[in-house]
Motif scaffolding. Structure first.
Motif, PDB file in Angstrom:
ATOM      1  N   ARG A   1       0.844   4.783  14.307  1.00 34.53           N
ATOM      2  CA  ARG A   1       1.323   5.892  13.477  1.00 34.53           C
ATOM      3  C   ARG A   1       2.681   5.545  12.866  1.00 34.53           C
ATOM      4  N   SER A   2       3.488   4.825  13.640  1.00 32.59           N
ATOM      5  CA  SER A   2       4.775   4.365  13.124  1.00 32.59           C
ATOM      6  C   SER A   2       5.279   3.234  14.014  1.00 32.59           C
TER       7      SER A   2
ATOM      8  N   ALA B   1       3.290  -1.105  11.066  1.00 37.85           N
ATOM      9  CA  ALA B   1       2.511   0.070  11.453  1.00 37.85           C
ATOM     10  C   ALA B   1       1.092  -0.038  10.916  1.00 37.85           C
ATOM     11  N   ASP B   2       0.963  -0.465   9.678  1.00 39.24           N
ATOM     12  CA  ASP B   2      -0.373  -0.591   9.077  1.00 39.24           C
ATOM     13  C   ASP B   2      -1.166  -1.712   9.754  1.00 39.24           C
TER      14      ASP B   2
ATOM     15  N   THR C   1       9.133   1.513  14.879  1.00 39.38           N
ATOM     16  CA  THR C   1      10.579   1.582  14.684  1.00 39.38           C
ATOM     17  C   THR C   1      11.228   0.337  15.276  1.00 39.38           C
TER      18      THR C   1
ATOM     19  N   GLU D   1       8.804  -2.295   8.870  1.00 40.99           N
ATOM     20  CA  GLU D   1       8.270  -1.295   9.794  1.00 40.99           C
ATOM     21  C   GLU D   1       6.965  -0.702   9.262  1.00 40.99           C
ATOM     22  N   ARG D   2       6.926  -0.417   7.972  1.00 37.74           N
ATOM     23  CA  ARG D   2       5.701   0.151   7.383  1.00 37.74           C
ATOM     24  C   ARG D   2       4.553  -0.850   7.459  1.00 37.74           C
ATOM     25  N   TRP D   3       4.848  -2.126   7.157  1.00 36.91           N
ATOM     26  CA  TRP D   3       3.787  -3.137   7.210  1.00 36.91           C
ATOM     27  C   TRP D   3       3.272  -3.298   8.632  1.00 36.91           C
TER      28      TRP D   3
ATOM     29  N   CYS E   1       6.428   1.219  19.209  1.00 34.23           N
ATOM     30  CA  CYS E   1       5.202   1.475  18.449  1.00 34.23           C
ATOM     31  C   CYS E   1       4.583   2.787  18.913  1.00 34.23           C
TER      32      CYS E   1
ATOM     33  N   GLN F   1      12.791  -1.150   6.648  1.00 36.48           N
ATOM     34  CA  GLN F   1      11.783  -0.093   6.538  1.00 36.48           C
ATOM     35  C   GLN F   1      10.472  -0.639   5.998  1.00 36.48           C
ATOM     36  N   ALA F   2      10.535  -1.577   5.053  1.00 35.82           N
ATOM     37  CA  ALA F   2       9.317  -2.200   4.529  1.00 35.82           C
ATOM     38  C   ALA F   2       8.586  -2.954   5.635  1.00 35.82           C
TER      39      ALA F   2
END
Length: 342
Positions: free
Chosen positions: A24-25, A18-19, A27, A14-16, A49, A11-12
């Motif tokens: 937006r996200s 996305a940024d 997966t 995936e968040r990085w 993405c 999850q970390a």
């Protein structure tokens, strides 16, 4: 890198992503470690993405540090910069995607690149029953790709970390390998002899260019007999272009096809014809045995360094232990090359 497979770490990542990609996200739908990579780790990564610079389903490779490494291997940021320059020069490389130097994301720096099709398994390529039909064309294409890379000359924006040789490129290699050899605990007379032979017979240098410096069978993908992409840019350097050609031709990278000088896939003719077609430079074949000796010497020293890491207890693995006993083969190759050159 394995902990990334666990939910919080994934999850970390995936968040990085996305940024970094302005999505937006992101997966991650699949992730698995690829085979090979004694010096670096490669992970197959599939992702979806939502928006951003890479919308939709993506097939990537995440490349990060392996537990083992050697001192001449670049870091991931440097390798990513070399990959970007090669891509801009029109060389067939995996499309670079994004670099992460924040170790908190996965524990190590990494970068993403597009995932190429095909196999890099050298013995699978050189043992393919169809090799006689596709090998010459593949060799010609590799010659063209190397020539495109060699059109890049210093200075190059983004490659400030690469030193530009001020003296003879061969002498700089000799000095480095002599220091590496002196740092090993045991004597290696054949390799010392090779160093002296190389120092006494330096050819006239060519203009310095950007070299892959590990251009060989096993470091490119072949898909249905055709070149897909060229991999593994962690040793890129500014040097004499014949160093790359000698490394590609060295017997240690023919994987048993000793009669096929072009990386064990074809004779040297189509490779050199492809190289000249793009570079406009006719390679002096009389110089190539010199750079083949240099290649065998370099690989012998790397093998000894890897073996010493195992013998010293720094990192005990079967791969490192086996690498350490390979130097004898390179010593034999060196002596045979020097005998013919004499």
């Amino acid at each position: 890198m394995a902990p990334v497979q666990q939910a919080p770490e994934r999850q970390a990542l995936e968040r990085w992503l996305a940024d970094a990609l302005g999505a937006r996200s992101v997966t991650i739908t699949a992730m698995s470690k690829l085979s090979g990579g004694a010096i670096q780790e490669n992970w197959s990564l599939d992702a979806d993405c939502d928006g951003g610079s890479h919308p939709g389903a993506q097939q990537w490779v995440l490349r990060t540090d392996a537990p083992s490494s050697i001192s001449t291997s670049h870091g991931r940021a440097q390798e990513f910069a070399s990959l970007e320059v090669a891509c801009q020069a029109g060389v067939s490389v995996p499309q670079p995607v994004v670099l992460c130097t924040d170790e908190w994301v996965t524990g190590r720096p990494f970068y993403l690149m597009a995932r190429g099709r095909g196999t890099a398994h050298a013995r699978r390529i050189t043992r393919d029953p169809a090799l006689p039909s596709f090998g010459p064309a593949l060799a010609a294409r590799l010659g063209e790709e190397l020539a495109r890379l060699h059109r890049v000359r210093p200075p190059v924006t983004g490659l400030d970390f690469l030193p530009v040789p001020q003296g003879h490129p061969a002498q700089l290699r000799i000095d480095r390998y002599r220091a590496d050899l002196d740092a090993l605990p045991d004597p290696h007379p054949v390799l010392e002899f090779a160093l002296n032979w190389l120092e006494a017979r330096k050819p006239a240098p060519n203009p310095v260019v950007l070299c892959h410096t590990d251009f060989r069978t096993g470091n490119y993908l072949v898909d249905d007999g055709a070149l897909s992409v060229i991999l593994d840019w962690e040793f890129a350097s500014f040097s004499d272009p014949d160093e790359d050609i000698g490394w590609f031709m060295a017997r240690c990278w023919r994987f048993g096809n000793d009669h096929l000088e072009a990386g064990g896939i074809a004779g040297i003719e189509p490779f050199l014809e492809g190289y000249q077609r793009i570079s406009g430079r006719r390679v002096d074949r009389g110089v190539l045995p010199y750079w083949q000796v240099m290649a065998e010497l370099r690989w012998a020293i790397i093998a000894l360094q890897q073996g010493e890491r195992c013998n010293s207890g720094t990192e005990i693995t079967q791969e490192l232990a086996l690498s350490g006993i390979m130097s004898s083969e390179m010593e034999l190759n060196i002596l045979n090359l020097i005998e013919v050159a004499a």
